[in-house]
Motif scaffolding. Structure first.
Motif, PDB file in Angstrom:
ATOM      1  N   SER A  10     -73.896 -16.596  -2.645  1.00 41.07           N
ATOM      2  CA  SER A  10     -73.685 -15.291  -3.267  1.00 41.07           C
ATOM      3  C   SER A  10     -74.523 -14.201  -2.608  1.00 41.07           C
ATOM      4  O   SER A  10     -74.250 -13.020  -2.775  1.00 41.07           O
ATOM      5  CB  SER A  10     -74.017 -15.356  -4.759  1.00 41.07           C
ATOM      6  OG  SER A  10     -75.396 -15.626  -4.945  1.00 41.07           O
ATOM      7  N   ARG A  11     -75.535 -14.608  -1.844  1.00 36.09           N
ATOM      8  CA  ARG A  11     -76.399 -13.631  -1.184  1.00 36.09           C
ATOM      9  C   ARG A  11     -75.936 -13.325   0.231  1.00 36.09           C
ATOM     10  O   ARG A  11     -76.521 -12.506   0.912  1.00 36.09           O
ATOM     11  CB  ARG A  11     -77.840 -14.148  -1.150  1.00 36.09           C
ATOM     12  CG  ARG A  11     -78.405 -14.469  -2.514  1.00 36.09           C
ATOM     13  CD  ARG A  11     -79.757 -15.131  -2.391  1.00 36.09           C
ATOM     14  NE  ARG A  11     -80.753 -14.213  -1.852  1.00 36.09           N
ATOM     15  CZ  ARG A  11     -81.959 -14.605  -1.463  1.00 36.09           C
ATOM     16  NH1 ARG A  11     -82.299 -15.872  -1.513  1.00 36.09           N
ATOM     17  NH2 ARG A  11     -82.819 -13.737  -0.994  1.00 36.09           N
ATOM     18  N   SER A  13     -73.014 -12.056   2.893  1.00 33.15           N
ATOM     19  CA  SER A  13     -71.794 -11.273   2.974  1.00 33.15           C
ATOM     20  C   SER A  13     -71.430 -11.054   4.429  1.00 33.15           C
ATOM     21  O   SER A  13     -72.287 -10.750   5.248  1.00 33.15           O
ATOM     22  CB  SER A  13     -71.970  -9.920   2.279  1.00 33.15           C
ATOM     23  OG  SER A  13     -70.801  -9.128   2.395  1.00 33.15           O
ATOM     24  N   ASP A 141     -81.602 -10.839  -4.026  1.00 31.08           N
ATOM     25  CA  ASP A 141     -80.754 -10.838  -5.219  1.00 31.08           C
ATOM     26  C   ASP A 141     -80.561  -9.443  -5.792  1.00 31.08           C
ATOM     27  O   ASP A 141     -79.465  -9.092  -6.241  1.00 31.08           O
ATOM     28  CB  ASP A 141     -81.363 -11.747  -6.291  1.00 31.08           C
ATOM     29  CG  ASP A 141     -81.268 -13.220  -5.914  1.00 31.08           C
ATOM     30  OD1 ASP A 141     -80.353 -13.576  -5.139  1.00 31.08           O
ATOM     31  OD2 ASP A 141     -82.114 -14.009  -6.379  1.00 31.08           O
ATOM     32  N   VAL A 144     -77.584  -7.451  -4.082  1.00 28.02           N
ATOM     33  CA  VAL A 144     -76.246  -8.017  -3.913  1.00 28.02           C
ATOM     34  C   VAL A 144     -75.180  -7.129  -4.548  1.00 28.02           C
ATOM     35  O   VAL A 144     -74.192  -6.761  -3.900  1.00 28.02           O
ATOM     36  CB  VAL A 144     -76.170  -9.440  -4.500  1.00 28.02           C
ATOM     37  CG1 VAL A 144     -74.728  -9.934  -4.502  1.00 28.02           C
ATOM     38  CG2 VAL A 144     -77.043 -10.391  -3.694  1.00 28.02           C
ATOM     39  N   ASP A 145     -75.347  -6.768  -5.795  1.00 25.89           N
ATOM     40  CA  ASP A 145     -74.319  -5.982  -6.495  1.00 25.89           C
ATOM     41  C   ASP A 145     -74.121  -4.602  -5.884  1.00 25.89           C
ATOM     42  O   ASP A 145     -72.982  -4.216  -5.601  1.00 25.89           O
ATOM     43  CB  ASP A 145     -74.667  -5.865  -7.981  1.00 25.89           C
ATOM     44  CG  ASP A 145     -74.452  -7.179  -8.725  1.00 25.89           C
ATOM     45  OD1 ASP A 145     -73.726  -8.055  -8.192  1.00 25.89           O
ATOM     46  OD2 ASP A 145     -75.006  -7.326  -9.829  1.00 25.89           O
ATOM     47  N   PRO A 146     -75.201  -3.818  -5.645  1.00 26.31           N
ATOM     48  CA  PRO A 146     -74.973  -2.497  -5.030  1.00 26.31           C
ATOM     49  C   PRO A 146     -74.370  -2.594  -3.633  1.00 26.31           C
ATOM     50  O   PRO A 146     -73.566  -1.745  -3.241  1.00 26.31           O
ATOM     51  CB  PRO A 146     -76.367  -1.856  -5.003  1.00 26.31           C
ATOM     52  CG  PRO A 146     -77.334  -2.967  -5.218  1.00 26.31           C
ATOM     53  CD  PRO A 146     -76.620  -3.975  -6.040  1.00 26.31           C
ATOM     54  N   GLN A 148     -72.272  -4.940  -2.562  1.00 25.59           N
ATOM     55  CA  GLN A 148     -70.858  -5.270  -2.720  1.00 25.59           C
ATOM     56  C   GLN A 148     -70.062  -4.044  -3.160  1.00 25.59           C
ATOM     57  O   GLN A 148     -68.931  -3.833  -2.715  1.00 25.59           O
ATOM     58  CB  GLN A 148     -70.687  -6.402  -3.728  1.00 25.59           C
ATOM     59  CG  GLN A 148     -71.244  -7.749  -3.268  1.00 25.59           C
ATOM     60  CD  GLN A 148     -70.399  -8.402  -2.174  1.00 25.59           C
ATOM     61  OE1 GLN A 148     -69.686  -7.731  -1.428  1.00 25.59           O
ATOM     62  NE2 GLN A 148     -70.485  -9.721  -2.070  1.00 25.59           N
ATOM     63  N   GLN A 149     -70.638  -3.233  -4.033  1.00 27.04           N
ATOM     64  CA  GLN A 149     -69.954  -2.016  -4.462  1.00 27.04           C
ATOM     65  C   GLN A 149     -69.776  -1.052  -3.296  1.00 27.04           C
ATOM     66  O   GLN A 149     -68.712  -0.451  -3.116  1.00 27.04           O
ATOM     67  CB  GLN A 149     -70.752  -1.348  -5.586  1.00 27.04           C
ATOM     68  CG  GLN A 149     -70.791  -2.148  -6.876  1.00 27.04           C
ATOM     69  CD  GLN A 149     -71.727  -1.524  -7.901  1.00 27.04           C
ATOM     70  OE1 GLN A 149     -72.193  -0.392  -7.739  1.00 27.04           O
ATOM     71  NE2 GLN A 149     -72.008  -2.262  -8.975  1.00 27.04           N
ATOM     72  N   TYR A 150     -70.828  -0.913  -2.499  1.00 22.99           N
ATOM     73  CA  TYR A 150     -70.756  -0.029  -1.335  1.00 22.99           C
ATOM     74  C   TYR A 150     -69.733  -0.545  -0.335  1.00 22.99           C
ATOM     75  O   TYR A 150     -68.927   0.211   0.207  1.00 22.99           O
ATOM     76  CB  TYR A 150     -72.131   0.076  -0.678  1.00 22.99           C
ATOM     77  CG  TYR A 150     -72.132   0.935   0.565  1.00 22.99           C
ATOM     78  CD1 TYR A 150     -72.310   2.305   0.487  1.00 22.99           C
ATOM     79  CD2 TYR A 150     -71.928   0.373   1.823  1.00 22.99           C
ATOM     80  CE1 TYR A 150     -72.297   3.095   1.611  1.00 22.99           C
ATOM     81  CE2 TYR A 150     -71.902   1.151   2.959  1.00 22.99           C
ATOM     82  CZ  TYR A 150     -72.093   2.514   2.849  1.00 22.99           C
ATOM     83  OH  TYR A 150     -72.059   3.289   3.965  1.00 22.99           O
ATOM     84  N   ARG A 151     -69.765  -1.840  -0.099  1.00 18.51           N
ATOM     85  CA  ARG A 151     -68.847  -2.424   0.867  1.00 18.51           C
ATOM     86  C   ARG A 151     -67.401  -2.259   0.421  1.00 18.51           C
ATOM     87  O   ARG A 151     -66.505  -2.018   1.237  1.00 18.51           O
ATOM     88  CB  ARG A 151     -69.175  -3.902   1.053  1.00 18.51           C
ATOM     89  CG  ARG A 151     -68.319  -4.567   2.119  1.00 18.51           C
ATOM     90  CD  ARG A 151     -68.654  -6.025   2.290  1.00 18.51           C
ATOM     91  NE  ARG A 151     -67.652  -6.633   3.157  1.00 18.51           N
ATOM     92  CZ  ARG A 151     -67.169  -7.842   3.003  1.00 18.51           C
ATOM     93  NH1 ARG A 151     -67.594  -8.583   2.006  1.00 18.51           N
ATOM     94  NH2 ARG A 151     -66.275  -8.322   3.828  1.00 18.51           N
ATOM     95  N   THR A 152     -67.147  -2.386  -0.866  1.00 18.82           N
ATOM     96  CA  THR A 152     -65.789  -2.200  -1.383  1.00 18.82           C
ATOM     97  C   THR A 152     -65.289  -0.797  -1.098  1.00 18.82           C
ATOM     98  O   THR A 152     -64.110  -0.573  -0.819  1.00 18.82           O
ATOM     99  CB  THR A 152     -65.759  -2.465  -2.898  1.00 18.82           C
ATOM    100  OG1 THR A 152     -66.183  -3.810  -3.147  1.00 18.82           O
ATOM    101  CG2 THR A 152     -64.354  -2.270  -3.454  1.00 18.82           C
TER     102      THR A 152
END
Length: 285
Positions: A10-11, A13, A141, A144-146, A148-152
């Motif tokens: 999960s870490r 990408s 950790d 990870v979420d920010p 993924q949001q940026y990458r999207t």
């Protein structure tokens, strides 16, 4: 030269954000430079920068710095990790030449990061082919979420076919065999480069690591324009150093050397020509 300031899946990408997009992003961010030479960086100065509280990310190439060709010592790496933890700074570790390191005992900073301060970046372009615009990022950790949001938002056109093909290539074992072959080819060129520099350019400071690129520190009186012009007349292409610095940062007087695309039988000849040009007084002020 300046540096800008085994894991759970999960870490990790994979991303194929274009270089153009990356440069656009960096161009709007405030950046502070710190001098780096073949001996490393001034850790006291780095701590002063971190202590200011304005530095959130420290971007660096711990091994085979481009274009210096040098790497941090183990002691310097440990100091970086300590300072990052002490001042709550993330280290962005660009390890794009990891596959070419013959020193199996030299691990990345990430492997010794006990406090989730390292963002590990690796590219497959150098070891495979430049057209494969795929890299990976191993993230703390908290990021990870920010990320993924940026990458999207910005990475909507990633090539899933390229990523799937690379996955098969890695799992089949073909990558390891190919990596060994390519690494040996570049290492051979690196050894010849080092031998040639030791023979012809030993009177100037230079990186002593074996790699595809290196540098020579030039005397103060050298006229860079005259030197580059003379070398180009002898079919030696010299890439100017300016684009390796952030704006308004002091430019060291160094000559970049890269043999990644040079035939082995031409390397010593080229270094000899450079040495002759440095002895030519017409290339001095």
């Amino acid at each position: 030269m300046s540096d800008l300031q085994s894991s759970d899946f999960s870490r990790i990408s994979c991303c194929t954000i274009s270089l153009k997009r990356t440069l656009e992003i960096w161009s709007i961010l405030p950046v502070v430079g710190i001098q780096r030479t073949h001996e490393g960086i001034d850790l006291d100065q780095l701590e002063r920068l971190f202590c200011s509280g304005d530095i959130k990310f420290f971007y660096t190439m711990p091994r085979f710095h481009n274009p210096l060709g040098s790497s941090y010592t183990f002691k310097q790496q440990e100091a970086l990790l300590h300072l990052a933890h002490k001042y709550d700074v993330y280290i962005v570790e660009d390890d794009y030449l990891a596959d070419f390191d013959l020193n199996t005992k030299r691990d990345p900073l990430y492997s010794r990061d006990l406090h989730d301060r390292v963002i590990y970046l690796k590219s497959f372009s150098k070891i495979m082919f430049p057209g494969l615009r795929i890299g990976l990022a191993v993230l703390p950790d908290a990021l990870v979420d920010p990320f993924q949001q940026y990458r999207t938002t910005f990475d909507i056109d990633s090539s899933m076919i390229s990523q799937a093909a690379l996955e098969l290539y890695l799992k089949s074992g073909m990558f390891e065999r190919y990596r060994a072959q390519v690494s040996e080819t570049y290492t051979t060129r690196g050894r010849i480069l080092q031998q040639s520099m030791n023979t012809h350019l030993h009177m100037y400071p230079y990186s002593t690591e074996i790699g595809m690129h290196s540098h020579v520190v030039l005397p103060k009186g050298v006229n860079m324009n005259m030197l580059i012009h003379q070398l180009e007349q002898q079919h030696i292409q010299i890439d100017r150093i300016d684009r390796n610095y952030i704006d308004d940062f002091y430019r060291e007087r160094i000559l970049k050397l890269n043999v990644s695309n040079v035939n082995t039988d031409q390397i010593e000849k080229g270094i000899s020509v450079i040495a002759d040009a440095l002895r030519d007084r017409s290339n001095y002020y």
